[in-house]
Design an enzyme around this catalytic site. Structure first.
Site, short mmCIF file in Angstrom:
data_model
loop_
_atom_site.label_atom_id
_atom_site.label_comp_id
_atom_site.label_asym_id
_atom_site.label_seq_id
_atom_site.Cartn_x
_atom_site.Cartn_y
_atom_site.Cartn_z
N VAL A 19 9.92 64.17 -1.79
CA VAL A 19 11.31 64.02 -2.19
C VAL A 19 11.34 63.73 -3.69
CG1 VAL A 19 13.46 62.74 -1.92
CG2 VAL A 19 12.00 63.14 0.07
N LYS A 63 14.51 67.39 -1.14
CA LYS A 63 13.42 67.31 -0.17
C LYS A 63 12.72 68.67 -0.12
CE LYS A 63 14.04 65.38 3.95
NZ LYS A 63 14.46 65.22 5.39
N GLY A 66 5.77 62.16 2.16
CA GLY A 66 5.45 61.94 3.57
C GLY A 66 4.86 63.18 4.18
N GLY A 67 4.79 63.19 5.53
CA GLY A 67 4.18 64.31 6.23
C GLY A 67 4.94 65.61 6.06
N ASP A 118 15.49 57.60 14.40
CA ASP A 118 14.48 56.91 13.57
C ASP A 118 15.17 55.91 12.65
OD1 ASP A 118 11.97 56.23 12.66
OD2 ASP A 118 11.89 57.83 11.16
N ILE A 160 10.21 60.59 -5.85
CA ILE A 160 10.72 59.31 -5.32
C ILE A 160 10.26 59.04 -3.90
CG2 ILE A 160 12.73 59.18 -6.81
CD1 ILE A 160 14.42 60.36 -4.63
N GLY A 161 9.52 59.97 -3.30
CA GLY A 161 9.03 59.73 -1.94
C GLY A 161 8.09 60.84 -1.51
#
Length: 418
Positions: A24, A39, A19-20, A133, A16-17
């Protein structure tokens, strides 16, 4: 990072995700039988002892937060060298998705979302934590069957524990999302909670206008503009906005931290006033997964008789005369194990604009007393808190009667009534 089907007790459902930090997943906890967001650190991070140490520190910090508008961390672990964090799975869409689909939001939607985010931030700040953030990608929005919105603040990946004061040392590397970055964060300065409030102001600006204040192809240019450039008037981008909304948003985006709103709840209340919406508390909907016990821990008091009133062996004669001892029968009932804390009561104050207790200077929790029992409030305040908690949770919370409190306080071993 290779595709995986299992990670320890977790069965992977879908990605579902990405990134760096890694990936996830939506996953199934086979032990507790619940859906989670998992995660998983990328291999180059899992092999870095310093990064893993910081990752565990982040998980521990976030796991201490218990708030209906902050994602819950279930656990952090290491399975054959793969480090992971299991979190509450939030259905719905990100605020980015919502803004992309709908453009500008209605005043009611804006105020609902901002009020819930403000309550989450004020709570986190009262616990000595920053987010660093805040942006629409880190905000999930659910819509229930009655059309009520429920907002959850995600990914405290940049949170730092404030060490003994309201300030946090900045790192040598600027971290965050440039479109939502405060001037002091863009400049690599020391940060405090007001940097989060600036980012929240940018989120409010985008909800009101459909745009961020500064946009460019270069992140460095955007950061420089946050430092030096005056944001465009919101009404220039959305002429339908009331004039007072302009003033609220521009104050939230002031370059000087001391000139901004000093509490997220204050920003939410002022924006609500600027839109001309009623300030009476409205019922809030909390979509509670069955495994998310953020509510008070309750103890069952069994049905039966007890002696209520003064104890002749321990109390004064005058007290005995005023409160004579007598037998009372009560059906079984539940009572909270611990008192309501300042931090818990703060959620109510921030969400409803109810007045703060008298000992809160300028409406803020006294320093170092977030986990102390709330005091200096009257019966009407306590009733209002219980009604709000009942509305948030959908459960029939109320104040105990005098007899219920005394029976619970005395216990079964004849303790002196406090």
């Amino acid at each position: 990072m290779q595709d995986i089907e299992h990670l320890g007790k977790y069965e992977i459902i879908a990605e579902i995700g990405r990134g760096g930090f890694g990936i996830v997943y939506k996953a199934w906890d086979t032990t507790l039988e619940r859906t989670v967001a998992l995660k998983a650190l990328a291999p180059h991070h899992s092999w870095d002892p310093e990064f893993v140490r910081r990752f565990y520190q982040e998980a521990k910090a976030v796991a201490r937060l218990r708030h209906p508008h902050i994602v819950t961390v279930h656990e952090v672990g290491d399975e054959d060298g793969q480090v992971y964090m299991a979190m509450e799975h939030i259905p719905g869409q990100t605020l980015t998705d919502m803004l992309t689909a709908d453009g500008r939001l209605t005043p009611e939607q804006i105020v609902d979302i901002l009020t819930q985010l403000a309550a989450a931030l004020d709570y986190a700040h009262s616990q000595g934590m920053l987010h660093r953030d805040i942006n629409p990608n880190n905000i999930m929005v659910e819509v229930d069957g009655q059309g009520q919105l429920h907002t959850t603040l995600m990914d405290f990946g940049l949170v730092k524990i404030l060490e003994g004061s309201q300030y946090v040392k900045s790192t040598t590397r600027v971290m965050g999302t440039p479109d939502y970055m405060s001037p002091e964060q863009a400049d690599g300065q020391a940060l405090d909670f007001r940097s989060d409030l600036y980012a929240l102001g940018v989120v409010a600006y985008r909800m009101c206008t459909g745009q961020v204040p500064f946009s460019a192809s270069s992140p460095l240019v955007i950061m420089r503009w946050h430092l030096d450039k005056v944001p465009p008037s919101p009404r220039a981008l959305n002429p339908e906005l009331p004039e007072k909304v302009d003033a609220v948003l521009l104050r939230a985006l002031h370059k000087e931290p001391g000139a901004r709103y000093q509490r997220a709840g204050e920003l939410a209340i002022e924006l609500k006033r600027a839109f001309g919406l009623a300030l009476e508390p409205k019922p809030l909907t909390r979509i509670i997964p069955p495994d998310q016990p953020f509510e008070p821990e309750l103890i069952l008091i069994p049905a039966g008789e007890f002696l209520m009133g003064s104890d002749p062996a321990k109390d004064s004669e005058a007290y005995e005369e005023e409160f004579p001892q007598h037998t009372v029968y009560l059906s079984d009932y539940y009572i909270a194990k611990t008192p309501v804390t300042n931090a818990q009561y703060w959620d109510f104050v921030a969400a409803t604009s109810h007045k703060a207790p008298e000992d809160w200077e300028d409406g803020k929790i006294p320093y170092g007393k977030s986990d102390h029992p709330v005091a200096n409030m009257d019966w009407d305040d306590a009733v209002a808190y219980c009604r709000w908690l009942a509305e948030v949770t959908g459960k029939p919370y109320r104040l105990p009667t005098e007899a219920e409190w005394e029976k619970a306080a005395r216990g079964t071993d004849g303790r002196i009534y406090p």
